[in-house]
Design a protein around this motif. Sequence first.
Motif, PDB file in Angstrom:
ATOM      1  N   LEU A  47       0.825  -1.212   0.000  1.00 54.55           N
ATOM      2  CA  LEU A  47       0.000   0.000   0.000  1.00 54.55           C
ATOM      3  C   LEU A  47       0.860   1.263   0.000  1.00 54.55           C
ATOM      4  CD1 LEU A  47      -2.890  -1.045   2.391  1.00 54.55           C
ATOM      5  CD2 LEU A  47      -3.009  -0.662  -0.078  1.00 54.55           C
ATOM      6  N   LEU A  48       1.988   1.235   0.688  1.00 53.67           N
ATOM      7  CA  LEU A  48       2.893   2.384   0.654  1.00 53.67           C
ATOM      8  C   LEU A  48       3.523   2.556  -0.726  1.00 53.67           C
ATOM      9  CD1 LEU A  48       4.640   2.164   4.129  1.00 53.67           C
ATOM     10  CD2 LEU A  48       2.958   3.850   3.357  1.00 53.67           C
ATOM     11  N   LEU A  50       2.007   1.718  -3.516  1.00 48.20           N
ATOM     12  CA  LEU A  50       0.908   2.298  -4.287  1.00 48.20           C
ATOM     13  C   LEU A  50       0.777   3.791  -4.007  1.00 48.20           C
ATOM     14  CD1 LEU A  50      -1.617   1.955  -6.111  1.00 48.20           C
ATOM     15  CD2 LEU A  50      -2.891   1.470  -4.015  1.00 48.20           C
ATOM     16  N   THR A  51       0.939   4.182  -2.743  1.00 49.89           N
ATOM     17  CA  THR A  51       0.875   5.597  -2.382  1.00 49.89           C
ATOM     18  C   THR A  51       1.986   6.385  -3.072  1.00 49.89           C
ATOM     19  OG1 THR A  51      -0.066   5.029  -0.235  1.00 49.89           O
ATOM     20  CG2 THR A  51       0.892   7.211  -0.449  1.00 49.89           C
ATOM     21  N   ALA A  52       3.177   5.811  -3.141  1.00 47.73           N
ATOM     22  CA  ALA A  52       4.286   6.497  -3.819  1.00 47.73           C
ATOM     23  C   ALA A  52       3.979   6.718  -5.299  1.00 47.73           C
ATOM     24  CB  ALA A  52       5.571   5.693  -3.656  1.00 47.73           C
ATOM     25  N   PHE A  53       3.405   5.715  -5.946  1.00 50.94           N
ATOM     26  CA  PHE A  53       3.033   5.877  -7.357  1.00 50.94           C
ATOM     27  C   PHE A  53       1.929   6.911  -7.520  1.00 50.94           C
ATOM     28  CE2 PHE A  53       4.817   1.486  -8.038  1.00 50.94           C
ATOM     29  CZ  PHE A  53       5.879   1.919  -8.808  1.00 50.94           C
ATOM     30  N   MET A  54       0.996   6.934  -6.572  1.00 49.67           N
ATOM     31  CA  MET A  54      -0.085   7.922  -6.644  1.00 49.67           C
ATOM     32  C   MET A  54       0.460   9.338  -6.447  1.00 49.67           C
ATOM     33  SD  MET A  54      -3.008   5.835  -4.591  1.00 49.67           S
ATOM     34  CE  MET A  54      -4.355   6.980  -4.845  1.00 49.67           C
ATOM     35  N   LEU A  55       1.442   9.503  -5.559  1.00 50.27           N
ATOM     36  CA  LEU A  55       2.040  10.816  -5.370  1.00 50.27           C
ATOM     37  C   LEU A  55       2.861  11.236  -6.587  1.00 50.27           C
ATOM     38  CD1 LEU A  55       3.071  10.596  -1.627  1.00 50.27           C
ATOM     39  CD2 LEU A  55       1.264  12.007  -2.634  1.00 50.27           C
ATOM     40  N   LEU A  56       3.514  10.281  -7.236  1.00 45.11           N
ATOM     41  CA  LEU A  56       4.228  10.585  -8.476  1.00 45.11           C
ATOM     42  C   LEU A  56       3.245  11.014  -9.565  1.00 45.11           C
ATOM     43  CD1 LEU A  56       6.960  10.567  -9.964  1.00 45.11           C
ATOM     44  CD2 LEU A  56       6.465   8.215 -10.617  1.00 45.11           C
ATOM     45  N   ALA A  57       2.111  10.326  -9.646  1.00 45.36           N
ATOM     46  CA  ALA A  57       1.082  10.714 -10.613  1.00 45.36           C
ATOM     47  C   ALA A  57       0.523  12.094 -10.284  1.00 45.36           C
ATOM     48  CB  ALA A  57      -0.036   9.685 -10.618  1.00 45.36           C
ATOM     49  N   THR A  58       0.415  12.405  -9.010  1.00 43.34           N
ATOM     50  CA  THR A  58      -0.052  13.732  -8.604  1.00 43.34           C
ATOM     51  C   THR A  58       0.909  14.803  -9.107  1.00 43.34           C
ATOM     52  OG1 THR A  58      -1.090  12.823  -6.618  1.00 43.34           O
ATOM     53  CG2 THR A  58      -0.592  15.174  -6.599  1.00 43.34           C
ATOM     54  N   MET A  59       2.202  14.550  -8.965  1.00 39.74           N
ATOM     55  CA  MET A  59       3.198  15.519  -9.409  1.00 39.74           C
ATOM     56  C   MET A  59       3.145  15.696 -10.936  1.00 39.74           C
ATOM     57  SD  MET A  59       7.302  15.468  -8.798  1.00 39.74           S
ATOM     58  CE  MET A  59       7.555  14.144  -9.952  1.00 39.74           C
ATOM     59  N   ILE A  60       2.995  14.604 -11.656  1.00 40.14           N
ATOM     60  CA  ILE A  60       2.943  14.687 -13.122  1.00 40.14           C
ATOM     61  C   ILE A  60       1.702  15.442 -13.565  1.00 40.14           C
ATOM     62  CG2 ILE A  60       2.646  13.303 -15.216  1.00 40.14           C
ATOM     63  CD1 ILE A  60       4.450  11.184 -13.844  1.00 40.14           C
ATOM     64  N   ILE A  61       0.573  15.154 -12.921  1.00 35.65           N
ATOM     65  CA  ILE A  61      -0.673  15.852 -13.276  1.00 35.65           C
ATOM     66  C   ILE A  61      -0.569  17.329 -12.938  1.00 35.65           C
ATOM     67  CG2 ILE A  61      -3.135  16.012 -12.706  1.00 35.65           C
ATOM     68  CD1 ILE A  61      -3.080  12.956 -12.312  1.00 35.65           C
ATOM     69  N   ALA A  62       0.070  17.662 -11.808  1.00 36.96           N
ATOM     70  CA  ALA A  62       0.234  19.073 -11.428  1.00 36.96           C
ATOM     71  C   ALA A  62       1.132  19.802 -12.418  1.00 36.96           C
ATOM     72  CB  ALA A  62       0.801  19.169 -10.013  1.00 36.96           C
ATOM     73  N   PHE A  63       2.226  19.172 -12.887  1.00 34.00           N
ATOM     74  CA  PHE A  63       3.103  19.807 -13.868  1.00 34.00           C
ATOM     75  C   PHE A  63       2.406  19.983 -15.211  1.00 34.00           C
ATOM     76  CE2 PHE A  63       7.129  18.284 -11.552  1.00 34.00           C
ATOM     77  CZ  PHE A  63       7.213  19.479 -10.855  1.00 34.00           C
ATOM     78  N   LEU A  71      -5.330  17.599  -7.336  1.00 33.82           N
ATOM     79  CA  LEU A  71      -5.894  17.607  -5.993  1.00 33.82           C
ATOM     80  C   LEU A  71      -6.670  16.325  -5.702  1.00 33.82           C
ATOM     81  CD1 LEU A  71      -7.033  21.313  -5.535  1.00 33.82           C
ATOM     82  CD2 LEU A  71      -5.139  20.124  -4.429  1.00 33.82           C
ATOM     83  N   GLY A  72      -7.376  15.823  -6.702  1.00 33.65           N
ATOM     84  CA  GLY A  72      -8.101  14.555  -6.530  1.00 33.65           C
ATOM     85  C   GLY A  72      -7.155  13.388  -6.323  1.00 33.65           C
ATOM     86  N   CYS A  73      -6.081  13.363  -7.073  1.00 36.86           N
ATOM     87  CA  CYS A  73      -5.084  12.294  -6.932  1.00 36.86           C
ATOM     88  C   CYS A  73      -4.349  12.406  -5.590  1.00 36.86           C
ATOM     89  CB  CYS A  73      -4.104  12.365  -8.100  1.00 36.86           C
ATOM     90  SG  CYS A  73      -3.072  10.908  -8.274  1.00 36.86           S
ATOM     91  N   LEU A  74      -4.077  13.638  -5.161  1.00 35.14           N
ATOM     92  CA  LEU A  74      -3.442  13.833  -3.859  1.00 35.14           C
ATOM     93  C   LEU A  74      -4.358  13.369  -2.728  1.00 35.14           C
ATOM     94  CD1 LEU A  74      -1.080  14.956  -2.170  1.00 35.14           C
ATOM     95  CD2 LEU A  74      -2.275  17.159  -2.188  1.00 35.14           C
ATOM     96  N   ALA A  75      -5.638  13.678  -2.831  1.00 35.48           N
ATOM     97  CA  ALA A  75      -6.593  13.238  -1.804  1.00 35.48           C
ATOM     98  C   ALA A  75      -6.670  11.714  -1.754  1.00 35.48           C
ATOM     99  CB  ALA A  75      -7.973  13.835  -2.078  1.00 35.48           C
ATOM    100  N   ALA A  76      -6.661  11.063  -2.913  1.00 38.67           N
ATOM    101  CA  ALA A  76      -6.699   9.596  -2.942  1.00 38.67           C
ATOM    102  C   ALA A  76      -5.420   9.003  -2.344  1.00 38.67           C
ATOM    103  CB  ALA A  76      -6.894   9.105  -4.374  1.00 38.67           C
ATOM    104  N   ALA A  77      -4.277   9.612  -2.647  1.00 41.14           N
ATOM    105  CA  ALA A  77      -3.014   9.118  -2.088  1.00 41.14           C
ATOM    106  C   ALA A  77      -2.990   9.282  -0.571  1.00 41.14           C
ATOM    107  CB  ALA A  77      -1.830   9.863  -2.717  1.00 41.14           C
ATOM    108  N   LEU A  78      -3.483  10.387  -0.071  1.00 36.62           N
ATOM    109  CA  LEU A  78      -3.527  10.594   1.371  1.00 36.62           C
ATOM    110  C   LEU A  78      -4.509   9.638   2.046  1.00 36.62           C
ATOM    111  CD1 LEU A  78      -3.283  14.480   1.633  1.00 36.62           C
ATOM    112  CD2 LEU A  78      -1.502  12.767   2.058  1.00 36.62           C
ATOM    113  N   ALA A  79      -5.597   9.299   1.352  1.00 28.80           N
ATOM    114  CA  ALA A  79      -6.546   8.326   1.903  1.00 28.80           C
ATOM    115  C   ALA A  79      -5.907   6.937   1.996  1.00 28.80           C
ATOM    116  CB  ALA A  79      -7.805   8.280   1.049  1.00 28.80           C
ATOM    117  N   VAL A  80      -5.165   6.543   0.972  1.00 29.10           N
ATOM    118  CA  VAL A  80      -4.483   5.242   1.011  1.00 29.10           C
ATOM    119  C   VAL A  80      -3.407   5.249   2.089  1.00 29.10           C
ATOM    120  CG1 VAL A  80      -3.010   3.654  -0.304  1.00 29.10           C
ATOM    121  CG2 VAL A  80      -4.986   4.697  -1.387  1.00 29.10           C
ATOM    122  N   LEU A  81      -2.698   6.359   2.254  1.00 31.39           N
ATOM    123  CA  LEU A  81      -1.681   6.465   3.293  1.00 31.39           C
ATOM    124  C   LEU A  81      -2.310   6.365   4.682  1.00 31.39           C
ATOM    125  CD1 LEU A  81       1.275   6.982   4.067  1.00 31.39           C
ATOM    126  CD2 LEU A  81       0.740   9.424   4.020  1.00 31.39           C
ATOM    127  N   GLY A  82      -3.425   7.056   4.890  1.00 27.18           N
ATOM    128  CA  GLY A  82      -4.113   6.974   6.180  1.00 27.18           C
ATOM    129  C   GLY A  82      -4.621   5.571   6.476  1.00 27.18           C
TER     130      GLY A  82
END
Length: 186
Positions: A47-48, A50-63, A71-82
């Motif tokens: 799961l961690l 998966l969270t790293a990949f989701m945060l990488l996708a968040t960065m790519i989408i933000a760029f 923001l949606g991808c970041l929220a999903a990554a934080l939910a998986v981390l929690g």
Amino acid sequence: MPLPFLTADGVTDADEHEDEALPHEDHDRWRRPYRPGPWRVAIAALLLLLTAFMLLATMIIAFAGAWGGALGCLAAALAVLGATLRLLLTGVWVSRRGLRHVAFFRTRSTPWSAVDRIRTVQQPVRLLGLPRTVQGQALTVSGQEGTGLTVLLTDHNADFLTRGEAFERAADVVGAWADEYRAVPV
């Protein structure tokens, strides 16, 4: 090939028993009287990852400039981390004050004075917390008020699957805490 490392007190980690419960000096802090099992750690590691990949996708989408998607991808990554952190916290915790059973969605604390008996029973238990049940052992607690049995640990959960000796040792440690602090007022 195991690589033993020297600890601060001069003992190598190869000399210590792998599943031995950690000694605790401060009995007022909530402690888990056993180590998390390999299944729980493996699931959390995946799961961690998966969270790293989701945060990488968040960065790519933000760029790329799509701030709503980022923001949606970041929220999903934080939910998986929690959820991962909560998964690592689940189990039985003990202190001088009582017994705490941490499940994924709730936490229940019981003072030692309200605990009547802790025992290990043979019964159908859930396999890794899934709906499928198998015959196994469960550590149960019954209350002073005549409340029913509550299952604390099983030998088929993520901490003790294929580690029967570790389950018996954890059940003995929880029972020892109960015997020591049940009669002591806090």
